[in-house]
Design a protein around this motif. Structure first.
Motif, PDB file in Angstrom:
ATOM      1  N   LEU A  54       0.829  -1.211   0.000  1.00  0.00           N
ATOM      2  CA  LEU A  54       0.000   0.000   0.000  1.00  0.00           C
ATOM      3  C   LEU A  54       0.862   1.259   0.000  1.00  0.00           C
ATOM      4  O   LEU A  54       0.596   2.208  -0.739  1.00  0.00           O
ATOM      5  CB  LEU A  54      -0.939   0.017   1.200  1.00  0.00           C
ATOM      6  N   LEU A  55       1.889   1.282   0.816  1.00  0.00           N
ATOM      7  CA  LEU A  55       2.777   2.451   0.852  1.00  0.00           C
ATOM      8  C   LEU A  55       3.469   2.644  -0.490  1.00  0.00           C
ATOM      9  O   LEU A  55       3.590   3.769  -0.986  1.00  0.00           O
ATOM     10  CB  LEU A  55       3.806   2.310   1.979  1.00  0.00           C
ATOM     11  N   ASN A  56       3.908   1.555  -1.082  1.00  0.00           N
ATOM     12  CA  ASN A  56       4.547   1.649  -2.400  1.00  0.00           C
ATOM     13  C   ASN A  56       3.571   2.157  -3.450  1.00  0.00           C
ATOM     14  O   ASN A  56       3.925   2.977  -4.295  1.00  0.00           O
ATOM     15  CB  ASN A  56       5.118   0.294  -2.822  1.00  0.00           C
ATOM     16  N   ALA A  57       2.336   1.693  -3.398  1.00  0.00           N
ATOM     17  CA  ALA A  57       1.330   2.103  -4.374  1.00  0.00           C
ATOM     18  C   ALA A  57       1.008   3.590  -4.257  1.00  0.00           C
ATOM     19  O   ALA A  57       0.789   4.270  -5.263  1.00  0.00           O
ATOM     20  CB  ALA A  57       0.057   1.289  -4.210  1.00  0.00           C
ATOM     21  N   MET A  58       0.975   4.096  -3.030  1.00  0.00           N
ATOM     22  CA  MET A  58       0.668   5.507  -2.828  1.00  0.00           C
ATOM     23  C   MET A  58       1.872   6.394  -3.129  1.00  0.00           C
ATOM     24  O   MET A  58       1.763   7.603  -3.187  1.00  0.00           O
ATOM     25  CB  MET A  58       0.166   5.742  -1.404  1.00  0.00           C
ATOM     26  N   ARG A  59       3.025   5.770  -3.301  1.00  0.00           N
ATOM     27  CA  ARG A  59       4.269   6.471  -3.631  1.00  0.00           C
ATOM     28  C   ARG A  59       4.587   7.554  -2.608  1.00  0.00           C
ATOM     29  O   ARG A  59       4.893   8.692  -2.954  1.00  0.00           O
ATOM     30  CB  ARG A  59       4.215   7.016  -5.052  1.00  0.00           C
TER      31      ARG A  59
END
Length: 143
Positions: A54-59
């Motif tokens: 999730l953190l990676n997706a939200m950048r």
């Protein structure tokens, strides 16, 4: 996690609270990224590992340390239940008790919302006590 199809219709600024969201498909991750980039705020409450995607997706410029945060003084009955305090307030009356939490590793663009007390430490080796070289408080736990 349920579909986030309707998040695009939420008027901004808005805050989305995700409690144990579980696995996200590509469409959900893109919706979250768009929401955050458009000015939305996401509060994630989850175990350490599932949040990474999730953190990676939200950048966002935030990572979870993935090791226990402990506080022998500012805790609820046990050092593994540390208290955290708002950064923006000098009034330590407002607090959050964390349950077997970790801490955040922040990039330059992240704003800290909650941090541990001065007496907290990151238990890097997991032995349940402070050792030289382990991170000490205040340590960010919400950003």
């Amino acid at each position: 996690m349920g579909k986030l199809d309707e998040i695009e219709h939420v008027p901004l600024p808005a805050t989305l609270i995700l409690v144990e969201p579980g696995g996200c498909d590509t469409a959900d991750l893109e919706q979250l990224h768009t929401f955050v980039q458009s000015g939305g705020t996401v509060i994630l409450m989850e175990d350490w590992d599932p949040v990474v995607d999730l953190l990676n997706a939200m950048r966002v410029d935030i990572a979870i340390a993935g090791m226990p945060l402990r506080d022998p003084l500012h805790c609820l009955r046990d050092p593994s239940l540390p208290r955290a305090y708002p950064v923006s307030s000098n009034d330590k009356m407002y607090q959050v008790v964390l349950n077997h939490a970790s801490w955040l590793i922040l990039g330059e663009r992240a704003d800290v919302l909650l941090e541990s007390s001065f007496f907290a430490y990151g238990d890097v080796n997991g032995n349940g006590r402070y050792d030289n070289g382990e991170p000490t408080g205040p340590i960010p736990v919400a950003a």
